[in-house]
Design a protein around this motif. Structure first.
Motif, mmCIF file in Angstrom:
data_model
loop_
_atom_site.group_PDB
_atom_site.id
_atom_site.type_symbol
_atom_site.label_atom_id
_atom_site.label_comp_id
_atom_site.label_asym_id
_atom_site.label_seq_id
_atom_site.Cartn_x
_atom_site.Cartn_y
_atom_site.Cartn_z
ATOM 1 N N UNK A 88 -16.073 1.074 8.359
ATOM 2 C CA UNK A 88 -15.240 2.141 8.389
ATOM 3 C C UNK A 88 -14.480 2.280 6.981
ATOM 4 N N UNK A 89 -14.772 1.267 6.232
ATOM 5 C CA UNK A 89 -13.948 1.224 4.861
ATOM 6 C C UNK A 89 -13.918 2.303 3.770
ATOM 7 N N UNK A 90 -13.080 2.747 3.324
ATOM 8 C CA UNK A 90 -12.909 3.785 2.505
ATOM 9 C C UNK A 90 -13.857 3.068 1.030
ATOM 10 N N UNK A 91 -13.917 4.072 0.142
ATOM 11 C CA UNK A 91 -14.587 3.693 -1.022
ATOM 12 C C UNK A 91 -13.880 2.455 -1.917
ATOM 13 N N UNK A 92 -12.385 2.731 -1.825
ATOM 14 C CA UNK A 92 -11.785 1.727 -2.812
ATOM 15 C C UNK A 92 -11.220 0.497 -2.078
ATOM 16 N N UNK A 93 -11.449 0.381 -0.558
ATOM 17 C CA UNK A 93 -10.892 -0.878 0.040
ATOM 18 C C UNK A 93 -11.062 -2.071 -0.581
ATOM 19 N N UNK A 94 -12.375 -2.443 -0.918
ATOM 20 C CA UNK A 94 -12.910 -3.656 -1.181
ATOM 21 C C UNK A 94 -12.363 -3.875 -2.710
ATOM 22 N N UNK A 95 -12.197 -2.941 -3.453
ATOM 23 C CA UNK A 95 -11.321 -3.029 -4.745
ATOM 24 C C UNK A 95 -9.977 -3.361 -4.741
ATOM 25 N N UNK A 96 -9.411 -2.762 -3.759
ATOM 26 C CA UNK A 96 -7.972 -3.076 -3.325
ATOM 27 C C UNK A 96 -7.689 -4.530 -3.075
ATOM 28 N N UNK A 97 -8.735 -4.899 -2.071
ATOM 29 C CA UNK A 97 -8.515 -6.467 -1.628
ATOM 30 C C UNK A 97 -8.920 -7.409 -2.869
ATOM 31 N N UNK A 98 -9.825 -7.062 -3.649
ATOM 32 C CA UNK A 98 -10.128 -8.130 -4.881
ATOM 33 C C UNK A 98 -9.154 -8.035 -5.711
ATOM 34 N N UNK A 99 -8.533 -7.023 -6.192
ATOM 35 C CA UNK A 99 -7.353 -7.177 -6.896
ATOM 36 C C UNK A 99 -6.023 -7.633 -6.425
ATOM 37 N N UNK A 100 -5.852 -7.448 -5.109
ATOM 38 C CA UNK A 100 -4.962 -8.038 -4.403
ATOM 39 C C UNK A 100 -4.915 -9.641 -4.500
ATOM 40 N N UNK A 101 -6.130 -9.953 -4.094
ATOM 41 C CA UNK A 101 -6.068 -11.668 -4.209
ATOM 42 C C UNK A 101 -6.608 -12.292 -5.578
#
Length: 305
Positions: A237-250
């Protein structure tokens, strides 16, 4: 046919901008056809984002659906305005006498804890048991998949040496089942987790069938009860930018953060993600709704059970 959503839900305006046909309750009351009733137990911290992701996928069907959101009485979310929760979410106690055609249980940011240590574990178990008698088919996603496999089948989870993070090639193992209708030999699934379930434990359990797995991220989808339950270890279900947001968050905050695999163009975050999973995500949710919810649900919803 459109999705039927609560009046004022933020996802409505977002999805209308994407030319997705959605209908609020006010307009839906003029319709005489019974919509499929779908309830979402949203355990993710960013509730509005997850709502939009799931509604976007559920919209890819000609069937009319009425979407409801469930919340836990034993947990108060920290990242979503209380006004939003009060307006759009109902406590389990308020809907436990109702029946639904389909249910989705999302992941939750508690996967490194033992199940019994999770503050709302008792309520989760109660809802899982309720779903077996009040819902035609249920999708359990990420942590919920691990939790469901543990609760119903005593399948343990194991900590990973490093986070399973990226978009991983995945193989359907039983290609002629309806959930994979129209699938290619390989599809891609986003993964973002610190724990795993293992094939050996699932193969030992009667009633469980591994229907998709990945050479790198291992068990991907498990089916039970002839499709009344699906346990999905990743996040289609993830949107295209979700993993990018998680990567930059952590990044810089955790010592186990690595570049998500097979995600960025040329493995360069500056170039953005290469989206490879959305077509199959839409197809899987559409197949679930059509073959395991719509075609198996009784005309009279009170007959579910």
């Amino acid at each position: 046919m459109p999705l039927r959503l609560p009046d004022g839900l933020p996802a409505i305006d977002i999805l209308k901008q994407e030319n997705i046909f959605v209908m609020d309750d006010s307009r839906a009351h003029t319709q005489d056809i019974r919509p499929l009733r779908i309830v979402i137990l949203n355990l993710m911290p960013l509730k509005i984002t997850t709502e939009t992701d799931l509604v976007r996928l559920l919209s890819n069907t000609p069937l009319q659906m009425e979407i409801s959101f469930m919340k836990l009485r034993s947990h108060t979310p920290k990242n979503t305005p209380i006004e939003h929760m009060m307006m759009f979410y109902k406590d389990f106690e308020k809907i436990r006498e109702e029946k639904f055609d389909g249910m989705i249980v999302t992941g939750a940011p508690v996967e490194t804890m033992e199940f019994e240590e999770v503050g709302y574990w008792a309520e989760i178990k109660e809802i899982f048991d309720w779903a077996r008698t009040h819902v035609t088919s249920t999708l359990y996603i990420c942590w919920a998949a691990q939790a469901g496999l543990y609760h119903f089948y005593d399948v343990p989870k194991y900590p990973l040496n490093k986070k399973m993070f990226g978009i991983f090639p995945t193989n359907p193992l039983i290609k002629d089942i309806s959930i994979f209708r129209g699938f290619d030999d390989v599809f891609y699934m986003p993964q973002s987790r610190h724990t795993e379930v293992q094939r050996k434990d699932i193969e030992d359990k009667s009633g469980l069938t591994i229907i998709a797995e990945s050479p790198e991220s291992d068990v991907s989808i498990v089916m039970a009860r002839e499709g009344r339950e699906f346990f999905i270890t990743g996040h289609l279900e993830y949107a295209p930018d979700t993993l990018d947001n998680e990567y930059r968050r952590d990044l810089g905050k955790r010592d186990d953060v690595e570049l998500p695999k097979y995600y960025y163009k040329d493995d360069n975050p500056a170039l953005g993600p290469l989206v490879t999973w959305r077509a199959h995500a839409n197809l899987l949710f559409s197949n679930w709704i059509n073959y395991y919810v719509y075609q198996t649900t009784p005309f009279n919803i009170d007959e579910i059970g």
